[in-house]
Design an enzyme around this catalytic site. Sequence first.
Site, PDB file in Angstrom:
ATOM      1  CG  HIS B  35      -1.985  -1.204   1.310  1.00 42.08           C
ATOM      2  ND1 HIS B  35      -1.322  -2.284   1.740  1.00 42.08           N
ATOM      3  CD2 HIS B  35      -3.139  -1.196   0.815  1.00 42.08           C
ATOM      4  CE1 HIS B  35      -2.440  -3.387   1.577  1.00 42.08           C
ATOM      5  NE2 HIS B  35      -3.500  -2.493   0.984  1.00 42.08           N
ATOM      6  CB  ILE B 194      -9.297   7.592  -0.359  1.00 39.28           C
ATOM      7  CG1 ILE B 194      -9.410   8.797  -1.280  1.00 39.28           C
ATOM      8  CG2 ILE B 194      -9.043   6.329  -1.072  1.00 39.28           C
ATOM      9  CD1 ILE B 194     -10.350   8.500  -2.448  1.00 39.28           C
ATOM     10  CG  HIS B 265      -6.094   1.838  -0.125  1.00 40.67           C
ATOM     11  ND1 HIS B 265      -6.326   2.160   1.107  1.00 40.67           N
ATOM     12  CD2 HIS B 265      -6.108   0.296   0.145  1.00 40.67           C
ATOM     13  CE1 HIS B 265      -5.995   0.996   2.018  1.00 40.67           C
ATOM     14  NE2 HIS B 265      -6.068   0.070   1.345  1.00 40.67           N
ATOM     15  CD  GLU B 414     -18.671  -7.933  25.677  1.00 37.01           C
ATOM     16  OE1 GLU B 414     -18.766  -7.138  24.416  1.00 37.01           O
ATOM     17  OE2 GLU B 414     -19.700  -7.917  26.222  1.00 37.01           O
ATOM     18  CG  PHE B 440     -20.742 -12.360  25.293  1.00 37.36           C
ATOM     19  CD1 PHE B 440     -21.642 -12.633  24.460  1.00 37.36           C
ATOM     20  CD2 PHE B 440     -21.328 -11.887  26.596  1.00 37.36           C
ATOM     21  CE1 PHE B 440     -22.868 -12.735  24.480  1.00 37.36           C
ATOM     22  CE2 PHE B 440     -22.663 -11.901  26.679  1.00 37.36           C
ATOM     23  CZ  PHE B 440     -23.347 -12.505  25.711  1.00 37.36           C
ATOM     24  CG  HIS B 476     -26.562 -14.874  27.414  1.00 35.92           C
ATOM     25  ND1 HIS B 476     -27.151 -14.250  26.595  1.00 35.92           N
ATOM     26  CD2 HIS B 476     -26.163 -14.018  28.302  1.00 35.92           C
ATOM     27  CE1 HIS B 476     -27.105 -13.146  26.633  1.00 35.92           C
ATOM     28  NE2 HIS B 476     -26.666 -12.713  27.716  1.00 35.92           N
TER      29      HIS B 476
END
Lengths: 671, 671
Positions: B35, B194, B265, B414, B440, B476
């Site tokens: 890049h 961009i 980019h 989290e 989670f 959960h």
Amino acid sequence: MDLNALAKANPEHWSKATAIRALTLDAVAAANSGHSGMPMGMADVATVLFEKHLKFDASNPLWPDRDRFILSAGHGSMLIYSLLHLVGDAQFPLEELKNFRQMGARTAGHPENFLADAIETTTGPLGQGIANSVGFAMAEEIQRAQYGKKIADHFTYVIAGDGCLMEGVSQEAIALAGRHKLSKLIVMWDNNNITIDGPVTLSDTVDQVARFKAAGWHVVEIDGHNPDQIDAALTEARKSDLPSMIACKTHIALGHAAQDTSKGHGALTDADQMAAAKAAYGWTTGPFEVPADVKSAWEAIGARGADTRKEWEERFDAMSRTKREEFNRALAGDAPKKLSATVKAFKKQISESAPKLATRASSEKTLEVLNPLYSETVGGSADLTGSNNTKTADLGVFDIDNRGGRYVYWGIREHGMASAMNGMALHGGMRPYGGTFMCFTDYARPAMRLAALMQVPTVFVMTHDSIGLGEDGPTHQPVEHLAISRATPNTYVFRPADTIETAEAWEIALTSKDTPSVLSLTRQGLPTVRLEHKNKNLTEQGAYVLADAEGKRQVILIATGSEVEIALKARDILQEQGIGTRVVSMPCMELFAEQDEAYRRRVLPAGPVRVGVEAAVRQGWDRWLTGERGKWNKADFVGMDRFGASAPANELFEKFGITAQNVADTAKALL
Amino acid sequence: MDLNALAKANPEHWSKATAIRALTLDAVAAANSGHSGMPMGMADVATVLFEKHLKFDASNPLWPDRDRFILSAGHGSMLIYSLLHLVGDAQFPLEELKNFRQMGARTAGHPENFLADAIETTTGPLGQGIANSVGFAMAEEIQRAQYGKKIADHFTYVIAGDGCLMEGVSQEAIALAGRHKLSKLIVMWDNNNITIDGPVTLSDTVDQVARFKAAGWHVVEIDGHNPDQIDAALTEARKSDLPSMIACKTHIALGHAAQDTSKGHGALTDADQMAAAKAAYGWTTGPFEVPADVKSAWEAIGARGADTRKEWEERFDAMSRTKREEFNRALAGDAPKKLSATVKAFKKQISESAPKLATRASSEKTLEVLNPLYSETVGGSADLTGSNNTKTADLGVFDIDNRGGRYVYWGIREHGMASAMNGMALHGGMRPYGGTFMCFTDYARPAMRLAALMQVPTVFVMTHDSIGLGEDGPTHQPVEHLAISRATPNTYVFRPADTIETAEAWEIALTSKDTPSVLSLTRQGLPTVRLEHKNKNLTEQGAYVLADAEGKRQVILIATGSEVEIALKARDILQEQGIGTRVVSMPCMELFAEQDEAYRRRVLPAGPVRVGVEAAVRQGWDRWLTGERGKWNKADFVGMDRFGASAPANELFEKFGITAQNVADTAKALL
């Protein structure tokens, strides 16, 4: 709070809202589990919403043009269960409330869309509801563009808590909604300043009003216990040409000893405190008893939309038959008539031209052929359109001035994209698919799991699916992500070997009604390995014999995706040495596992040594290698047992030993 | 842009910044990958930062009180590699730049902390750097509170792109930084409008300035190509008592034909366009050639901090020996002297008192004993403190007026928590651990993977680790999350069966230097199963014989965590029927896999039938069931093959057949 003053100011409202609070207290006490405070705090807002704004008909919860009501703060599930019971939803008799959180009840701990018609989405993991809602609102816009305002003209209402707004995905959602001016999306924020750990200020001091305004939202701040203010704010929000956020200042666990405290967030089961709260409400009936006048007032609310629904049905019936059939087909998730023939013709053409293509490009070619058959596919990418190959010319781009566009530039928001796609699928009438790099499965995971749990056929287009992506390096090279998706129940993980398998995978993904699909696609070019045309969708069987052994079958090589080519070359090496070698392509382990044992044995007979080949971790492979049900085979695996590295792809395959020679050597070592 | 005007306005600055641009173009062209545009756009900002603000000494990149420089927009890696080469970092000779993105080079596609000392963190997955930086800044605050301003007084500078700010985790990060007034955190936003898909407005219209202000940040807007404005903004930011965001309006790929476009980019490799850009810069040397005067100007910048570092070393040496030793021990990640003896004494006491405890409570008891030995453990929870049992009394709470507090209320974030914890660990001198519900894991995944890739010993405390959490239901209840973490290379997944194993797991987690740990802990109470005290840490072997067969060994039951109790009861049933049954507790598959084959065979000898028991999916188990290296055993598994349900925990274990009777029956069916 002076409850007396509230009750006196608007006694009819008060008794209706109090019914929610009382039922919540009773159900949580019966379960000895759950969250009382949120429904008690938001009862006033929900009551006004249902009484004066929400377009719904309790006798027909699936009416397509209903407003959607999403409880993003899913732990407050007794709010939605109380409401559904009170308005007379047939799926929510009192017995359901008494069985709150018990085995087999519809009243699960958190709302689950697959348990009841009126539950639009499954919430609980915070932030999902608000992110889903962006997809709901987009789906409505697209449907309206397709069928007109007479057929699709509904709002998406969301109740979100502080937790929803703290989760990062909420930012992705509100930025998208603001960007697209989703004016029919209205979020009611339960601004109670309480989280589980304490006051919100313990962890958050964001000015939410300013934050939403910065994202291009219309924002109103109100007293969430004042029905007039609630009504006025909703009226204003419905008129706005921006998405609206109503900041509702509320008291969690209103009227209970735990009001305005963290304790109020949880299960309030103390009998004396419950009695005191009910006394303060002026609520004198026993547990689970709603006074007849209050119940019938609520049932009138539940019936309020019946005429509107009937009028809609008349308008619907007045549409052309073609339009009606298309609407119903898309809503039912049925395939377009020409799908099967189109896929077959495409496969035939490919087997003849045998192109060398990256499967991401194969996917684009497939979509170019399939998208025109659909009115409901909605494509997109998390800012990798050219890399994910998800855009086809016919779709148009969804935008403020092009609501019928069916391609979404999601921005760098994998999680928001995945969650919004789930919302589109849940809305009905849309088949969303969206792309990112496979490694960013990690970002989209919470929503990918929920797609599986919610039984919606969202399609996740995951390109650059191995070290084959090369120089971008280990941050971008998935090694564990196939295992992650395969570990998830109710998920099809497709890793096609060429354009034919890619088309077959798309056919399955786009006809699935209850199962999301993950398409694992390469960056690098692959030869066509299915050179003999078959009408039959072989990918549907999960695995099949791609090239059989010549002579005595001593080895079975099982491979997926880009490694099928390597397995075929390894077979050449082995066959040259007189070692009969079968190559099994296994584009979908889950579908193979669903086949009967006879088929599985035919593809993978006991006896020959087996080598699995996949540029990913071994986890998930042993079942197919060492054999099922104790029919053991000598076996090994060629793949990745560590993170990748930054270098050209071909060098990486060499470095990590994922080569035809190594596969052949590995097989020979087992003989 | 009028490049001539820029060059003339400040020729010395211009040549230094241009060196970055030219090296970037050359390296990307050599790699034919990478890049170019971002380093070309942010070269001015980075030059001023390094020249006038960043406290560093290129000859000593690990100097503890250096300012931290984090490239959150990691795809622009040539920016940091160019800078490190130019300032004379010994790890970045020109050869490294010429080998950009090649096998074995330090100049990986994205910056990788484990390849070079001066690379503070691994970035590329967007948003991670900015979220890491919150942990860096918190660590600095804690260290300053512990050792004083003379020892710890450094800034954390971040370069973030539009992608970083779109990712949801950025909102979690900026909200935390604002809440805690992390005034030494300075983010420079590369505001180039961009993204890969096109202009930012395609997917985003958020007013970022207003958004950061809403989160409590100091914000300045500047022209990112004007060195005076950059300098002034950095000076102002360093003075602010809030975290600072400098919105730098820049032109991606400045001076190149692709300037201000999406194409800019990516990899700009067209020879003519490169030549034209260099001509426009007034850059006349060949590829990879930096004029001697420019190079020496940069090297002077690299040496600028040497005196400051020496002064710091003098101040450090002037500290008491105790303080120095503690500082160095924490920085090295070495264990406190008393750790081993303390763990042993705790285990002995527990084996005698044999409490029945949920392992999350066992974890708290362990932390109560261990935290006081440490100055560097930093605990926290994503708003589940009371449920995750992560807080011990001695830690104090990290806050604006208590910078030495070592417990963080992370809020419902989290992902942000996990990423910031990684930042703390990377900063050095801190051992972060943080809790949430195991389900989670999904939200924290991107940062959990990076902990493993970056080789930092972050500890993820994942409680409520199965259907044993009961009524909260399938949203959960983790079923695939053990498999997910186990699929990830370089991760220890501990699922302890009781308090003793929990303490052993913590001992390993808190002495690990290069590997993160996941502690999978129950909500529900478990008996102590390790009743015979052993000084040795048996968990370190990954698996061990907990109860051996009486009589002929016919069955081996392998279990983890809460299912060890079930396996022991199943053993009772089988032994009563005269079936000799061994129970193997397997708290850590990864550590068992690391043992030598002799030990593994001793624990899991060939012959007896094997049944694995874990309230989770089977994926990952087959290796231990059907046997390694073809030493096959009849085997089966008792666990979960679908999502859970909402009901009391004991009913769920019955429903899904995870019971002693079913385990015994399953084993018998194999005999």
